[in-house]
Enzyme design. Structure first.
Site, short mmCIF file in Angstrom:
data_model
loop_
_atom_site.label_atom_id
_atom_site.label_comp_id
_atom_site.label_asym_id
_atom_site.label_seq_id
_atom_site.Cartn_x
_atom_site.Cartn_y
_atom_site.Cartn_z
N SER B 141 0.83 -1.19 0.00
CA SER B 141 0.00 0.00 0.00
C SER B 141 0.88 1.26 0.00
O SER B 141 1.63 1.47 -0.95
CB SER B 141 -0.95 -0.06 1.21
OG SER B 141 -2.06 0.76 1.02
N ASP B 295 -8.56 -6.35 -4.65
CA ASP B 295 -8.34 -5.00 -4.11
C ASP B 295 -9.28 -4.02 -4.81
O ASP B 295 -9.28 -3.92 -6.04
CB ASP B 295 -6.88 -4.62 -4.33
CG ASP B 295 -6.43 -3.44 -3.49
OD1 ASP B 295 -7.21 -2.47 -3.36
OD2 ASP B 295 -5.30 -3.48 -2.98
N HIS B 324 -7.86 -5.50 -0.32
CA HIS B 324 -6.68 -4.74 0.08
C HIS B 324 -6.17 -5.17 1.45
O HIS B 324 -4.96 -5.29 1.67
CB HIS B 324 -7.00 -3.25 0.08
CG HIS B 324 -5.77 -2.40 0.25
ND1 HIS B 324 -4.83 -2.25 -0.74
CD2 HIS B 324 -5.31 -1.69 1.30
CE1 HIS B 324 -3.85 -1.46 -0.32
NE2 HIS B 324 -4.12 -1.12 0.92
#
Lengths: 350, 350
Positions: B141, B295, B324
C-alpha cells in the site's frame, strides 16, 4: 413538512399525485393516505396488455427515465407501450418524510420496505388503470430491487422483468456501503436527529455523501480516464463541486434515509423463509438480468449468481466505464445497449 | 504532544528511535530532529549486501511485518538477511503530529511526502548501518509507494523491489477515496481543527473512517462469504465493532491525516516532470509488482499498467478474497503466495 423546491413540477415536470388510500406497512404502522407520484407515456390498449412499469432508484425519480430512457427512438417507446413510472415512497415526490404531516412527518416517518412499494404500485395500476398484468417491469438499482420483488411476489402479473444494476437480495457489502451514506448525514449536527428546518442545514453531510458516491458510484477507470471531461468539466474537483455535490445537496436528508433503509433491507427471500433459490424459482417472467460491468457495489458476479437461479432468464451485461452511475445514461454507448436488450426482451413471446 | 498509549513499546514491542537529524521537506519547512522508529532482524553481513528494507502502510507499523511476514519460515528470513523495518513519518512511532513538540505539534505539523520518507530512510541506512545498496525494498500500500520511490529516486541503490498492493503514481480514484477517510475525521466536532486533547475526542470520526474501510478495504466477496467467521466473529456487526472500529479508534487523527495527505500525493513522476514511462523506465531493480486480485482501490489493472512500464519486472498477482486488507495476512493462503513470490525474487541474480 418542509417546502423543498427540488421536489416540485418546476424541477420534475409533469406528474400526477395519485392517492391509493391507506397503506399498511410490513414493519408495522401505516401511511393513511399514500400518494404516489406517477408519470405515464403512451396509451393503454384495449386488451390492457401493453403496460410497462418503471420503478425508481435511490435519489432518482421518473425524470431520468423521461429524459434518457423513454421515447419513440427507444425500446421503451410510447408509440407501442403504455409506460407508467411510479416514484418510490420516500423519493420526495411520492409520500415522503419531508412532505408528510403530523404523525408521519420528518423523523417520525415509518420504515418502508421494497414490498410496501410493490404492493402500493400493484394497487395503483389495478385501481387507477385496470392493469392486471404487466408486459414488462424494470428499474435500476433500487428499481431492480422493486422489479425482483414484483416478479417474486406477483409472478402471474409480470410477463417480463429487467432488473438493471441491482440485486434481489441485498448483499452485506451493499448494506455497509449504504450505511456510510447514512452516517454522512447522521454525523452532521445540522441533521439534528431528523428535525432540521431545511435540507440546507445538512449541506455538509449531504456533501460528504456526494463524495462517497464519487468513490463507489463510478469506477476506478472513470476517474483514471477522466471521463468527466466529456461532461465539460475541467478537473475532477470541478466535477465534484459542479455535478455530484449539487445533485445531492438539494435533496431531503430524511427522504434519502428512508430510501436507504429500504435499500439496505431489500430481500425477496422474505417470501420463502430466507431461501433464495426458492424465491427466485418462483419467477415466471422472462427475465433479463442486466448488471453494469464496472459497478463497484452491484458487481456482475452477484447479479449473475442470482440470474442462475431464475428459470427463464438471461444475463445481459452492460459495458460502461461509469460503473453504477452509468444508469444516468451519460455514455453514448449506454443507451444502445439498453435498447438492444430491452428490445430483445420485449420481442420475446411469453 | 499527546500521550497516546497505542504508540508505545507496550503495544509495538521492540523498536529503536533513531535520529537522522534535520530533514528538509519537499513541501517546505523541515523537521529539526527527525526520529525514525526502526526494528531489525538478522545480521548485516560483511559485504553489506544482504539488507532488506521494509516500509510501512497507512495505519500500519513494523508490528504486522514482525507478526506475519518475517521469520525463519518465510522468504524474509533473518537467518539469511538483515531486515530493517522503518516506520513512516506520521506513523505515530516515528516523528508524527501527536508526538511532536512546539512548531511541529498537532495541527502545525508540516506536509510530508513519500520522497521525504525515502530520503530519511536512505540517510538512516547509510549513516546508521553503512548500507549503500539494498538486496530488496518492499512494502504494501503506502509501503509500495515508498518502494517505487526508492527504485526511481535511487535506482543504483535498489537491486530488487516488491511493491505490494500499491501504485507508483496515486490514482485519482484513490485520492478521492482517501479524502472520504479524511472527511470522516474533519467532520467530527471533536477534531477541532486538529487541536483535540485526546484521540478519544475524535472517536466518532475514527469510527466512521473504520466503516468506510469496511466497504473499500475488503472485497464484496469477503462480506458475501462471511469470511469474518473464520476470525471468530458471529456477525458482520460484531466484526466491525470488535475488529475494525477498535483498530482505528486507538490511533491519532492528525497522524492518520499526515499519512493520508502523503498517500494522496504519492507520485514518482515528480522526478520526470509528470512523465510516468520515463520515471518507471529509470528503475533498474528486478521488480515484482504484486497487486491483490480483489483489491477495490489498487485494482490489478492499475498495477499492471505500471508494471508494463518497468524494464525488468514481472506481474505477480496475489489471490485473496480479503481484498486490500489481505495485507494483514489473515487468509491461510496469503503468506504462501507472498513467500513464493518474494522467494523467487530474492533468488533472482541481479
Amino acid at each position: 413538512m418542509i417546502d423543498n423546491p427540488f421536489y416540485t413540477h418546476e424541477f420534475h415536470g409533469e406528474y400526477d399525485l395519485i392517492s391509493i388510500g391507506r397503506l399498511d406497512l410490513e414493519e408495522g404502522g401505516s401511511i393513511p393516505d399514500c400518494q404516489l407520484a406517477v408519470t405515464t407515456w403512451g396509451e393503454l390498449n384495449e386488451a390492457k396488455d401493453n403496460a410497462i412499469l418503471i420503478t425508481t432508484w435511490y435519489s432518482g425519480t421518473h425524470q431520468i427515465w423521461r429524459d434518457v430512457y423513454v421515447g419513440p427512438e427507444h425500446a421503451l417507446t410510447p408509440e407501442k407501450y403504455f409506460i407508467v413510472a411510479v416514484n418510490q415512497i420516500g423519493s420526495g415526490l411520492s409520500t415522503s418524510p419531508h412532505n408528510a404531516e403530523g404523525d408521519l412527518a420528518m423523523s417520525t416517518f415509518p420504515k418502508v420496505r421494497i414490498g410496501d412499494d410493490v404492493v402500493a404500485q400493484e394497487r395503483l395500476l389495478r385501481e387507477q388503470f385496470g392493469i392486471e398484468q404487466l408486459a414488462l417491469v424494470l428499474g435500476g438499482s433500487m428499481g431492480a430491487q422493486q422489479t425482483y420483488e414484483w416478479a417474486v411476489r406477483f409472478p402471474d402479473r409480470v410477463r417480463r422483468a429487467a432488473p438493471i444494476a441491482g440485486t434481489a437480495q441485498n448483499t452485506p457489502h451493499d448494506f455497509l456501503y449504504t450505511e456510510t451514506l447514512n452516517e454522512a448525514i447522521w454525523s452532521d449536527p445540522g441533521w439534528n436527529g431528523g428535525e432540521y428546518k431545511s435540507n440546507a442545514e445538512v449541506e455538509a453531510g449531504l456533501t460528504r455523501q456526494a463524495h462517497i458516491w464519487g468513490v463507489m458510484g463510478f469506477s476506478t477507470e472513470f476517474w483514471k480516464q477522466e471521463v468527466w471531461r466529456a461532461l465539460e468539466f475541467e478537473s475532477k474537483e470541478a466535477f465534484l463541486t459542479g455535478f455530484l455535490e449539487p445533485y445531492f445537496t438539494v435533496m431531503d436528508p430524511n427522504d434519502l434515509l428512508t430510501m436507504a433503509w429500504k435499500w439496505q433491507h431489500g430481500d425477496v427471500t422474505r417470501h420463502t423463509d430466507g431461501d433464495l433459490p426458492a424465491a427466485l424459482g418462483r419467477i415466471t417472467a422472462k427475465t433479463f438480468v442486466m448488471p453494469i460491468n464496472e459497478d463497484m457495489f452491484f458487481p456482475v458476479r452477484d447479479c449473475a449468481a442470482e440470474q442462475a437461479l431464475i428459470p427463464n432468464s438471461e444475463l445481459r451485461v452492460i459495458d460502461d466505464v461509469l460503473g453504477h452511475l452509468g444508469l444516468f445514461g451519460v455514455a453514448p454507448t449506454y443507451m444502445p445497449q439498453i435498447d438492444q436488450h430491452l428490445g430483445d426482451l420485449l420481442a420475446t413471446e411469453v
